[in-house]
Write a protein that holds these residues in place. Structure first.
Motif, short mmCIF file in Angstrom:
data_model
loop_
_atom_site.label_atom_id
_atom_site.label_comp_id
_atom_site.label_asym_id
_atom_site.label_seq_id
_atom_site.Cartn_x
_atom_site.Cartn_y
_atom_site.Cartn_z
N GLU A 136 -4.38 0.04 -1.51
CA GLU A 136 -4.21 -1.27 -0.91
C GLU A 136 -3.91 -2.28 -2.02
O GLU A 136 -4.59 -2.31 -3.03
CB GLU A 136 -5.46 -1.70 -0.14
CG GLU A 136 -5.84 -0.77 1.00
CD GLU A 136 -6.72 0.39 0.57
OE1 GLU A 136 -6.92 0.62 -0.64
OE2 GLU A 136 -7.21 1.08 1.46
N GLN A 163 0.86 -1.17 0.00
CA GLN A 163 0.00 0.00 0.00
C GLN A 163 0.89 1.23 0.00
O GLN A 163 2.08 1.13 0.23
CB GLN A 163 -0.93 0.03 1.20
CG GLN A 163 -0.26 -0.04 2.53
CD GLN A 163 -0.76 -1.23 3.33
OE1 GLN A 163 -1.65 -1.92 2.93
NE2 GLN A 163 -0.15 -1.47 4.45
N THR A 184 0.30 12.04 7.23
CA THR A 184 -0.56 11.44 8.24
C THR A 184 -0.18 10.01 8.59
O THR A 184 -0.69 9.47 9.57
CB THR A 184 -2.02 11.44 7.76
OG1 THR A 184 -2.12 10.59 6.61
CG2 THR A 184 -2.50 12.84 7.44
N ALA A 185 0.66 9.39 7.79
CA ALA A 185 1.05 7.98 7.94
C ALA A 185 -0.14 7.04 7.77
O ALA A 185 -0.09 5.89 8.17
CB ALA A 185 1.74 7.73 9.27
N GLU A 186 -1.21 7.52 7.15
CA GLU A 186 -2.38 6.69 6.86
C GLU A 186 -2.29 6.17 5.43
O GLU A 186 -1.68 6.81 4.57
CB GLU A 186 -3.67 7.49 7.04
CG GLU A 186 -3.92 7.91 8.48
CD GLU A 186 -5.17 8.76 8.62
OE1 GLU A 186 -5.90 8.95 7.62
OE2 GLU A 186 -5.40 9.23 9.74
N VAL A 187 -2.92 5.04 5.18
CA VAL A 187 -2.93 4.47 3.83
C VAL A 187 -3.78 5.37 2.93
O VAL A 187 -4.88 5.79 3.30
CB VAL A 187 -3.52 3.05 3.85
CG1 VAL A 187 -3.68 2.51 2.44
CG2 VAL A 187 -2.64 2.13 4.67
N ILE A 188 -3.27 5.67 1.74
CA ILE A 188 -4.03 6.44 0.76
C ILE A 188 -5.11 5.52 0.20
O ILE A 188 -4.81 4.42 -0.27
CB ILE A 188 -3.12 6.98 -0.36
CG1 ILE A 188 -2.12 7.98 0.24
CG2 ILE A 188 -3.94 7.61 -1.48
CD1 ILE A 188 -1.08 8.48 -0.73
N PRO A 189 -6.39 5.92 0.29
CA PRO A 189 -7.47 5.06 -0.18
C PRO A 189 -7.26 4.60 -1.62
O PRO A 189 -6.88 5.39 -2.48
CB PRO A 189 -8.71 5.95 -0.06
CG PRO A 189 -8.35 6.99 0.95
CD PRO A 189 -6.88 7.21 0.79
N TYR A 204 1.43 4.98 1.65
CA TYR A 204 1.05 5.79 2.79
C TYR A 204 1.18 7.28 2.48
O TYR A 204 2.00 7.69 1.67
CB TYR A 204 1.95 5.48 3.99
CG TYR A 204 1.71 4.11 4.56
CD1 TYR A 204 0.72 3.90 5.50
CD2 TYR A 204 2.47 3.03 4.14
CE1 TYR A 204 0.49 2.64 6.02
CE2 TYR A 204 2.25 1.76 4.66
CZ TYR A 204 1.26 1.58 5.60
OH TYR A 204 1.03 0.33 6.10
N ASN A 205 0.38 8.09 3.16
CA ASN A 205 0.48 9.53 3.12
C ASN A 205 1.61 9.92 4.07
O ASN A 205 1.58 9.57 5.24
CB ASN A 205 -0.84 10.15 3.56
CG ASN A 205 -0.83 11.65 3.54
OD1 ASN A 205 0.13 12.29 3.96
ND2 ASN A 205 -1.91 12.23 3.06
N TRP A 206 2.62 10.64 3.58
CA TRP A 206 3.77 10.96 4.41
C TRP A 206 3.43 11.94 5.52
O TRP A 206 4.12 12.02 6.52
CB TRP A 206 4.94 11.47 3.57
CG TRP A 206 4.73 12.79 2.89
CD1 TRP A 206 4.25 12.98 1.64
CD2 TRP A 206 5.00 14.08 3.41
NE1 TRP A 206 4.19 14.32 1.35
CE2 TRP A 206 4.65 15.03 2.43
CE3 TRP A 206 5.49 14.56 4.62
CZ2 TRP A 206 4.78 16.40 2.62
CZ3 TRP A 206 5.62 15.92 4.80
CH2 TRP A 206 5.28 16.83 3.79
#
Length: 85
Positions: free
Chosen positions: A46, A32, A38-43, A34-36
């Motif tokens: 996956e 996946q 927020t460290a969240e997966v970019i929708p 990640y957004n650098w």
């Protein structure tokens, strides 16, 4: 303690075990992007493994925004396309 002669390991057992132990840490992790910030997966990323030849062109919609994608870490992106992303 000396092993009983009838309980001998096959000659390939130790090299096979060593190969497995060495190879396991090099298996790819979850794929996946990640957004650098927020460290969240970019929708929608996956299952995508950033690497040579990946085509993420035209990912210019708000949910598929790669503007803050973390593509650091020495990735080989040779031949990849991020046009209009």
């Amino acid at each position: 303690m000396i092993a009983h002669p009838s309980v001998r390991r096959p000659p390939f057992a130790l090299p096979a075990i060593m190969l497995i132990v060495i190879a396991l840490p090099t298996l790819p992790a979850n794929a996946q992007i990640y957004n650098w910030q927020t460290a969240e997966v970019i929708p929608g990323t996956e299952g995508i493994t950033p690497g040579p030849g990946v085509d993420l062109s035209n990912w210019n919609t708000e949910p598929h925004n790669l503007r803050y994608a973390d593509l650091s870490g020495g990735l080989d992106l040779h031949g990849s396309s991020f046009q209009v992303s």
